[in-house]
Scaffold this motif. Structure first.
Motif, PDB file in Angstrom:
ATOM      1  N   ASP A  77     -12.835  10.480   9.646  1.00 54.14           N
ATOM      2  CA  ASP A  77     -12.499  10.174   8.249  1.00 54.14           C
ATOM      3  C   ASP A  77     -13.487   9.166   7.670  1.00 54.14           C
ATOM      4  N   TRP A  78     -13.825   8.148   8.476  1.00 51.04           N
ATOM      5  CA  TRP A  78     -14.772   7.143   8.006  1.00 51.04           C
ATOM      6  C   TRP A  78     -16.132   7.775   7.706  1.00 51.04           C
ATOM      7  N   ASP A  81     -15.906   9.569   4.405  1.00 54.80           N
ATOM      8  CA  ASP A  81     -15.775   8.611   3.300  1.00 54.80           C
ATOM      9  C   ASP A  81     -17.075   7.857   3.046  1.00 54.80           C
ATOM     10  N   ARG A  84     -19.582  10.195   1.368  1.00 53.05           N
ATOM     11  CA  ARG A  84     -19.164  10.428  -0.023  1.00 53.05           C
ATOM     12  C   ARG A  84     -19.453   9.211  -0.898  1.00 53.05           C
ATOM     13  N   SER A  85     -19.224   8.023  -0.366  1.00 55.85           N
ATOM     14  CA  SER A  85     -19.524   6.786  -1.097  1.00 55.85           C
ATOM     15  C   SER A  85     -21.017   6.703  -1.410  1.00 55.85           C
TER      16      SER A  85
END
Length: 191
Positions: A77-78, A81, A84-85
């Protein structure tokens, strides 16, 4: 003559970038915008490349301020994320991908080490973690570069009649998931 400091120069240079695009950013144009003589900019930045590097670092501030992973985070998940960031941050500035390409802001090296250590501590082999972070970074820059080129001034964003329109976000997500799935497979194989 207006008194300027390094932060003002970078901020105005980024605003200029958003207005005119990377190709039109010049020290002459920036000096005029700041109401200073062009040589005064060299007090803060020896070369235009130094200025561009500072601009790239400042443009990446939203991503650099994102929380670092903690041991309790799920690394998959990290990873999603974080990437995407990075993409969102590149898209915040006109020509953001072009500005960023080829730079590694020195202030981000500790954060990169932390991210790598997190992946390794989560069971991802070190070499695979390095390659996955590099692949995700380059994939993201390339994706944003294409997306920003499609949205460029004077360019038609309409594809040829025999080609469907590209949904850049869906294409990015598909590619990102391919990278993650490869990394998951590799991590599981070595566990």
């Amino acid at each position: 003559m207006t008194k300027v400091n390094r932060e003002i120069v970078v901020s105005e240079a980024l605003d200029l970038l958003d207005e005119v695009g990377l190709d039109a950013v010049s020290t002459r144009r920036l000096a005029k915008r700041l109401s200073v003589e062009q040589p005064s900019l060299y007090w803060h930045f020896r070369t235009k490349n130094d200025l561009l590097t500072a601009m790239a670092e400042a443009a990446m501030a939203p991503h650099a301020a994102a929380p670092l992973p903690t041991p309790n985070d799920d690394w998959r998940d990290w990873f999603l994320d974080n990437t995407r960031s990075f993409r969102r941050t590149l898209l915040m500035r006109r020509d953001g991908a072009r500005l960023h390409a080829g730079t590694t802001p020195a202030s981000d090296l500790d954060r990169i080490r932390h991210k790598m250590n997190f992946l390794v501590a989560s069971g991802v082999p070190e070499r695979d973690a390095q390659m996955a972070m590099l692949a995700a970074s380059r994939f993201t820059v390339g994706s944003v570069l294409e997306e920003q080129a499609d949205a460029g001034p004077g360019d038609s964003s309409d594809p040829p009649a025999d080609m469907p329109a590209i949904d850049h976000e869906s294409a990015f997500e598909a590619g990102l998931n391919l990278i993650l799935n490869g990394l998951v497979h590799t991590a599981a194989r070595t566990a």
